[in-house]
Every structure is written in structure tokens, then in C-alpha cells.
Design an enzyme around this catalytic site. Sequence first.
Site, PDB file in Angstrom:
ATOM      1  N   THR A  97      46.482  60.535 121.294  1.00 25.66           N
ATOM      2  CA  THR A  97      45.958  60.814 122.633  1.00 25.66           C
ATOM      3  C   THR A  97      46.869  60.294 123.723  1.00 25.66           C
ATOM      4  O   THR A  97      46.703  60.619 124.886  1.00 25.66           O
ATOM      5  CB  THR A  97      44.596  60.138 122.839  1.00 25.66           C
TER       6      THR A  97
ATOM      7  N   THR B   7      46.817  55.709 116.277  1.00 20.43           N
ATOM      8  CA  THR B   7      46.713  54.311 115.846  1.00 20.43           C
ATOM      9  C   THR B   7      46.266  54.140 114.394  1.00 20.43           C
ATOM     10  O   THR B   7      46.541  53.104 113.801  1.00 20.43           O
ATOM     11  CB  THR B   7      45.708  53.542 116.741  1.00 20.43           C
ATOM     12  N   ASP B   8      45.595  55.139 113.815  1.00 20.84           N
ATOM     13  CA  ASP B   8      45.026  54.939 112.472  1.00 20.84           C
ATOM     14  C   ASP B   8      46.061  54.472 111.461  1.00 20.84           C
ATOM     15  O   ASP B   8      45.837  53.518 110.724  1.00 20.84           O
ATOM     16  CB  ASP B   8      44.412  56.253 111.965  1.00 20.84           C
TER      17      ASP B   8
ATOM     18  N   LYS C  64      45.574  47.223 111.442  1.00 21.88           N
ATOM     19  CA  LYS C  64      44.476  47.606 112.328  1.00 21.88           C
ATOM     20  C   LYS C  64      43.212  46.968 111.765  1.00 21.88           C
ATOM     21  O   LYS C  64      42.799  47.293 110.661  1.00 21.88           O
ATOM     22  CB  LYS C  64      44.351  49.130 112.392  1.00 21.88           C
TER      23      LYS C  64
END
Lengths: 450, 639
Positions: free
Chosen positions: A103, A179-180, A258
Site C-alpha cells: 500500500t 509488510t507480511d 513481524k
Amino acid sequence: MNLSYSGRARELLESAGAKDYDLLRVTAGRRIYEGILMPRPEILDDLHVVLKMSNGYNVGIDVEKISSVEVLGRARPPERPSPPRVSPREGLPSVPIVVTGGTIASRVDYSTGAVKPTETPEELIDLIPEIAELANVSYVPLMAKLSEDIRPEEWGRIAKKVAEEFNSGASGVVVAHGTDTMHYTASALAFMLEGLTGPVVLVGSQRSIDRPSTDAVLNVTAAVRVAAEGPMAESVIVMHGSTSDDFAWVIRGVRARKMHTSRRDAFMSVNEAPLARVTEKSIEILNPRFRRRPSEPTEVVARVEIEPRVALVHSWPGIERDLLEAVVSSGYRGIVMAGTGLGHVPNRIVDEIGEIVDSGIPVVVTSQCLFGRVDLKVYATGRRMLQAGVIPAADTLPEVATVKLMVALGRGMEGEDLRRFMTTSQVGELTETISPSAYPPCFSGGARGG
Amino acid sequence: MADLDYRELGLRVGIEIHQRLATREKLFCHCPPLMRHDEPHLWVRRRLRVSYSELGSIDPAARFETLRARVFEYGAYSDSTCEVELDEAPPLPLNLEALEVSIEVALMLNMDVVDEVHVMRKIVVDGSNTTGFQRTALVALGGEKSAIETSEGEVRLSTLCLEEESAYIVETTPQGARYRLDRLGIPLIELATGADIRSPDQAKEAALKLGRILRATGRVQRGIGSIRQDLNVSIEGGARQEIKGVQELDLISEVVRREALRQVNLLRIRDEMRSRGLSPSSFESAETLDVTEHLSGSKSKLVRRSLSRGSKALLLKLPGMGGLLGREVQPNRRFGTELSDYAKVFGGVAGILHSDELPGYGITEQELSYLYREAGLDRSDAFVLVLASGEKAKLALDAVRRRVMQAALGVPEETRRALPDGNTAFMRPLPGSARMYPETDVLPVVTGPLVRKILARGLPEMPDRVISRLVTHYGLTEDLANMLLDDGRIAQFERVASEISGLSPRFIASTLTSTLRGLAGEGVAVHRIPDSALETTLRLVAEGRLAKEAIPNVFRKLAENPELDPSDLAASLTMSEEELDEIIRRVLYEEREVVQRVGMRAFGRLMGRVMSVVRGRVDGSVVSRKLRAAMEEMMGGQK
């Protein structure tokens, strides 16, 4: 333009010749609605037509009630004032932003609500003008992928592009990424890029860039600052350091994980302090044990060979031999176990693991605890695992060990070579000592709380 | 202030009512929709950002500058707010209980409920939402039959939206503002009327009626701030103003009156400017002059203090405007104040000085003449002076210059803030079309099943029906019934009246209304008292464990400390029978001669003495019974 509707709604709209974003007049019962036809996501039913009315609201109209649909006007491309042009400034370092997707590289068109990719650095500078003060930023669109869809084979493409940019004078390279799986890509770039002359900075956003509260402003500004001025010549992740918009961590790519599904400060440095914190004004070094920019310019080389068929297998109380059999028979050429505690798997599958190792498939052992190192000498189970021939990967994170094994097998390593590669630090992914202050991971007093 | 002829002025008013709902959970998470009164447990600092080119046509540069510098702080509670309010997790599905209440209200008003409700994000960058947008959904649209009757005609409803309440502003800070997150996400109905209202009093009447309909659902919050009105006001030839945040019903007509007056006066200023031959282009290139040097020797404290802090003094020339800046547009607000509002909002300065209010603020007549002369102006001209850093002062004066240009055309469309006296102040330009886009994290909801469920159960009674039922069924006066409705306590009243025997409905109703209102009037924070504590208190009275007279004291204590148990208070606030007997014996002894002399005629005197000691702790009827018996015994003993 398309028509994104299906079923009943589609028939109705098609017969009126309507397409997404056309201006429609829809009569339903005693009401007449006028508005722009909004696309309808597939997961919703086919029984409603959605219009964006002139007051800005979307409403869904039941097709059962609709007596007529009339197209009043065709979709118009969104009017967007073109952002000011930015010309390169003398004396500023050059920082290309390699865009892989996520995004961070999109913006919203408020007339339709559609989110579209940004196409020029000016559009990003329009939102984050700070970066133009730090560097001459350029845009290198490479792919537009959600990070969960990026395959190991694509890490090589990114690595080559990054090397190319360094070799044509970049001071540092920013990689915009979902980000995953950002920490997998960061690890891959760490292993693949040799002779780095500056930082490779992966950056993303946990709140998409169309939102005024987006974390991208701080993240991108910090990332560009690190790429432009940071002293490290490593693959790093730069993301929020707390829930506040006050600083970002610089985390070594092979140490990043993460740890939260949605918070801004989801990324943590595991088993070592972050390399630095980046505020609005400066880069403050916290952990000086990193590879520095070389004094002489060298050529950056991307060694992109990879064996994608490596499985990451979590151990759990219900794990049985058949799972491992399935992995092997599916053609995986290496296995990373995320064992329990010190790295254990149940005794009942140790024999199976021995057979797998004997058949030439390396089995690397890490811990699902993430923090701390594996130690297979302490308990009998661990000792049996060692006898079975597993490779303990010390404090390497399971995901990082997976990427590392892919690289090792991609380079054709086997036997003792492979064992040595996996049990020694290549790029800081494995350490001899873990500082007592690395856990619990609250690296700077109350900063996590904001 | 003499009333204007509003029909002749072409006054048009629309109302937007914002009413918080009393649901079990917030609109997009499971947190309780409760306002807190204690300090937040943690503070988070955030910024908001919209891109340069999205800022719209009205001085993007200035707005951008103000925006990017702002820091917002949000106070969160670890036990009643969550990651959703902090914008750290996606919203959960739309609260169906809140949607149900919204649909109920829409149906009570004969509005058309939309078939599928879509949640939108409306961009709001003042920091009042952690996300930078407000989540809002259009639930119903007004149709031909959706209207309320007022004594001055019909007022039609146009839209009903279900929205999330914004964060509670604690204070504005030099960098931005501090907000509390307890309020963020409480479900809110926004009910908007058409611009059908033609007089200030009609505006109040319409607001009252709509408020009563909302409360008739029995599912709305009550207390300070739980209902707010925004007003859209215009007159013929003027312009639409969106006036935000009128919290008190009584202020509505005054705000409308004063806004109409403001527009009348602004139009007069326009006419005066025209007759002086002034037009917007007269100020297109109005000059700004740096007069820092000129004022360096000023005796004015205000000027000296600013200049010593490194501020510049900039002067904007307004040729031909002499006397107009001092014109009153609302009671105690001058055209100069309007200019000052712009300077504050766009330049972030503390205010302006203008030639019509000088000499003043320590600036002498000589200094004024000097400034006029240096600027090459005479007394038919005006000027505006700003003391601030160079950049801020420039932005401020540019905003002032643009406002003066607008004045030559008439009344600009604005978003304004209601002030406590009924005046209004500029907040921001009226947004064009709101920047709204879909909230993709929340799925749309089909309303059919909810509508059918509500209709099967039956709609809540309309306020008129509720009142007449309370009057006939419980024997309440109409006033008392209306008070229950206005205070949002109908459901509670009916529950207490059916569950607690031994108390008259009138007593229950007046305790829940008059008693609480009286205490609120004294400044007691009655809104902090939990409903359960109010009910327990009444139950204690019914059981004879608490004197009626002690109720106000119990409520006072509960308002101070809402965690207290009324039963514990009752013990300390109620006198035991033995104590009462002792006091009666003492009074009888002291007054024995009077009793001997006049007998039972001394009852009033003795009752007064006993009550002066026990008031608020024992029921008067108990005292009366015991005293009478004791007196009779004493006199009988003498016989």
C-alpha cells in the site's frame, strides 16, 4: 471500463449499458437515486447495486426494487491536480526507491474511492515532501505484488535491481515492500548481495497510505534518511519503533520479525538490539556491530541462485511422521524445523528425521521460541536429534534459516560445506553471545508504550 | 437585540442533530461506550497527513503548513479502550445494535431505510479521529412523508447517518491538541433536516421535537454532550454557514438570531464598500509593510513583549476601509474580529490589531499617526497589524487580505463554531464535497432482516403517546412526564416503578428528574452516578432503610465517588430509632414547661426543634408519629 458486477445485478446493469463509475439514475420503488456506479467486490452478493451519491455516501440498492436504470454520463478519469515537478538538487545523495508493491505505493481517488498505484516520485513527494530534502529520490517500479504473493524466485529480481542501482551511484537503496513477508525478503537480500556499499532499506506501511494516519510518512522519511546517510552497508528494515509517530527502528534484516498483525511497531529485532533509531532529525546508533560502508567504492554483486523447495515445519504436540513423509514426497529438498523450547521435536519422529537426513535432505533446527538459541545437548531428545544428523542453527530465526537454506542449496552446497554454512554467521544472522538486554525486547524504556 | 423580520430576510435554517447511543459496545469494537473521568493510562503522539494536492483550492500552502506541524496526543485506557481506537487494528464489523436503533428512529420518522448500508471514511484532519477520518454510514433518506410538525410549519428530514463519535478534546496545545479516546467510537446518530426552518424559535422547537423522538427509543445516552446540534443558517443574498457544536437547546434560537444579524451586517459592509468604489480587485495586490523598526521604541507592552521575542510587526494596507473594521457584526464582535479569526486559523498567530481599534493596546495616537504616515495612508483607509514570526505574519495577513476581498462580494461560506453567548467564530472554510471513500475494512450490511425484526416487534411509541401513557397509567403530571422524556429516564422510571413497591410513581419520577436537576444546578456531577446506584437508593427508601430526606445527600456522595454502595451510605446517613428516641426525650425535657402549659399546641414548635437536628436522616412522618406519642405519654403521665 469494466462492469465488476455478477449475477442478477450484472444482468440489470448490462441491459442498461452501464459500466463501473458511470453516472446512473436508478429508480427503485418511489425513490430515484443518482450517483456513480461503484465497483462491487466479489465477496458480496449479486443482489445490490451500489451508487456513490452526490453527498459522498455509498448506498446499496436492492435489485428486486429497481424498476429502471439509466446511464446519465460515462465514467471520467479522475481529475487530479498534477503535483509540482521536482528537479534533482546538487549535493544531495541519490536514493532510488525500488517498488515491489504494497500500500505504500498507492493513493486514493476520492471521487470514486478507488485506490491506484502512484506512478512517479513526485506523487510520493507530494505526500511526503520531507524526502526531497534528504535525497534525490527516483522511482524504480519493479513489480506490483502483495508481499504474501512474492515467491523466492523473485528475491533474485529485487537483488539484481538493487545491485544495479548501487553500481550506478546510489548512496543507498530503498525497497518498498508489503509488510507480511518483508523480513523474508530482507534476509534474502542480505544473503544475496555481496560487497554492499550502502544500506538496502526495506520499508512498508501497516496503515495504508490513503489514510491521513498512515505510518508511511514516518517510515519512508526514516528509510530515505538511512539510505542517504546511514553508516551501515547491510540489508535492514526501517519501520515504526513505537505506536507513536516519533521514531523508527533500523533492524538488521536477518534479525527482524513481524510480531503483531496490525500495529505500527510490529517489527522487532530478535536476539540483538536494533542497529539504530531514526528520529525526525537524526540517526542514533544503538548497536554498532554492523558492516560499514567501504571507504573505496566496490562493485555490488547479486548472487541470486536459490532452491525454493525448502519447507519450514512447525513442531507441535500432534506432529506425526506422516507430515514429514508428505513433505519429502512432495519434493522438498530441505527442511527447517521450528522446534519447541531448545529446538526439540517429539521423540517419536526422531527416527524419521534420521532417515530423511540419510536420504540427503538436510534438516536444520531452530526454535519457535524465537528468542534465545537452540541447544540440543541438554536433554536426551536433543541428543538423539543430533545423532540423527540435524543441523542446529543456534539463534537463527526459523524464517531466516529457511531463506538461508534455500540460498545454500541454490549454491549447490551439501554435506559438511552446508553444515558449516548453516552453523556460522554469514551476515549477522547467528551470534556467539546474546546480550542480556536483548530480552524482553523493550529496547528503550517506555518507548513501546508511546 | 430587536428581532429582525426573518421571513423578509429569507432566513433558512437546517438542523443536524448528533445523538450518542446507549449501546452495549462501541460502533466498531467491543469496548464499552463509556465516558471516563480519570486520567488516561497512556499517551500516544501522532501526526496526520494529507497530500499537498488533496488539500483543495483554498490556500493549500497555509493549510499545509499548519497541518504538517501539528502533533496530536491521544490518551488511552488500558481497561476500556483497545487497539481499534488507537488505529492500531482494523475496525470490527458494524455494531448491529446501533444500526437497529438507527433504523428504529428512521422508521419512526417515516424515512426510507437504504437496502444495504455502506460504511464510508470521511476525511477529518483536525486530530479528532486517530485515523484521520470519521467512519460514517448513510442509513436512511427522507421521503415525502418524513417530516415533523412545528407551530410554524412542517420540517422535513433529509438524511439519517450512523457515525462514530470523535475523540474528546482535552486541550489544544501550541503544537496541536490532546484528546481522550474513551469517547472515540461511541455510536452516534446524525439526523439532518432540510433547510425548511424559517425562524430562530422554530429551530429550537424542531430540535426539541427531534430530540424527544430520539429519546423515546429509550436507547440513547443522556447527559452533557450526549446530544449536539449543528445548524446550517443562511439569509437571502447571504451564504450558508455550518455552525458546529451547539450543546444546549436554549442556545439554538440565539445562535440563529445572531447569525442572521451577522449576515445582515456583512451585507451592509459590502454595500458600504461598493458605495466607496471598493471591489475584490482593490485588494488583489494590497501591500504589506514591515514596521518592526517603526515600532521598536513603542511603549505598548504588547508590542514590546512580541518584538523582544523576535517577532516581526507586519502591516497590511487596506485602502478605503477606514471605519469598517470597527463595525459591529454581532453583539461585541466586530468585522475586525472576523479578520482576526482568519489570521489565527491560517497564520497560527495570537490575533491582530487594526486601525479602527487604535489608539489602544498601549499604542499611542502619535504612533498611530506615524504608522498612517509611513504607510502612505490617511484616515479614510485602514490597516491590520500582526506581531508574529515573519512567516506566520505573512500567512496571517494574506488570509486577512483574502477575507477583505470576500467582504466586497458579501458573505463567504464557512464552517463556524458556536460560542457560549450565541455568537459564532470562524473555524474553517466550508468544505466542498466531503472527501469520502469506502471503509473497505467493514463489510456492508443488508438492512432487510433488521427492518422486518423491528416492524414485527413494533416501533417505540412516539413522544406524545409516551407522555399521555405516563399521565394516565402512573398519574404523573404532564410536566413530570416531559421531564422524564427530556432527561432520557422513561425506561428507568418504568423499571423502578414496576420493581419497587411502596413508593409513589410521582415520587420516583421527581427523584429521577427534579432532584437530580436541582443537584446538577448546584454543580453536583450527577451524570457520574450509575443508574444502578440511583435505583438502589430508591429501593432503600422503599424498604425504610433510608429517609427520603437523605436522598440528596446520598446522591451528592455518589457523584463524588460513583463506586460507593448506597447501602453503606444509608447506614451512616440514617439515624437509628434509639438515637431518635433520645433526641425526642431531650427536646421534651427542655420544653417540658411549654408542653405543660399549652399541651398539644406545642407540637409544631417541638417538631421544628427535633427536625432541625435530624433533617435528612429520618423521615419526617416517623418523627411526627414518635413525637406525638411521646407528648401524649408525657401529658397522660401528668394526669
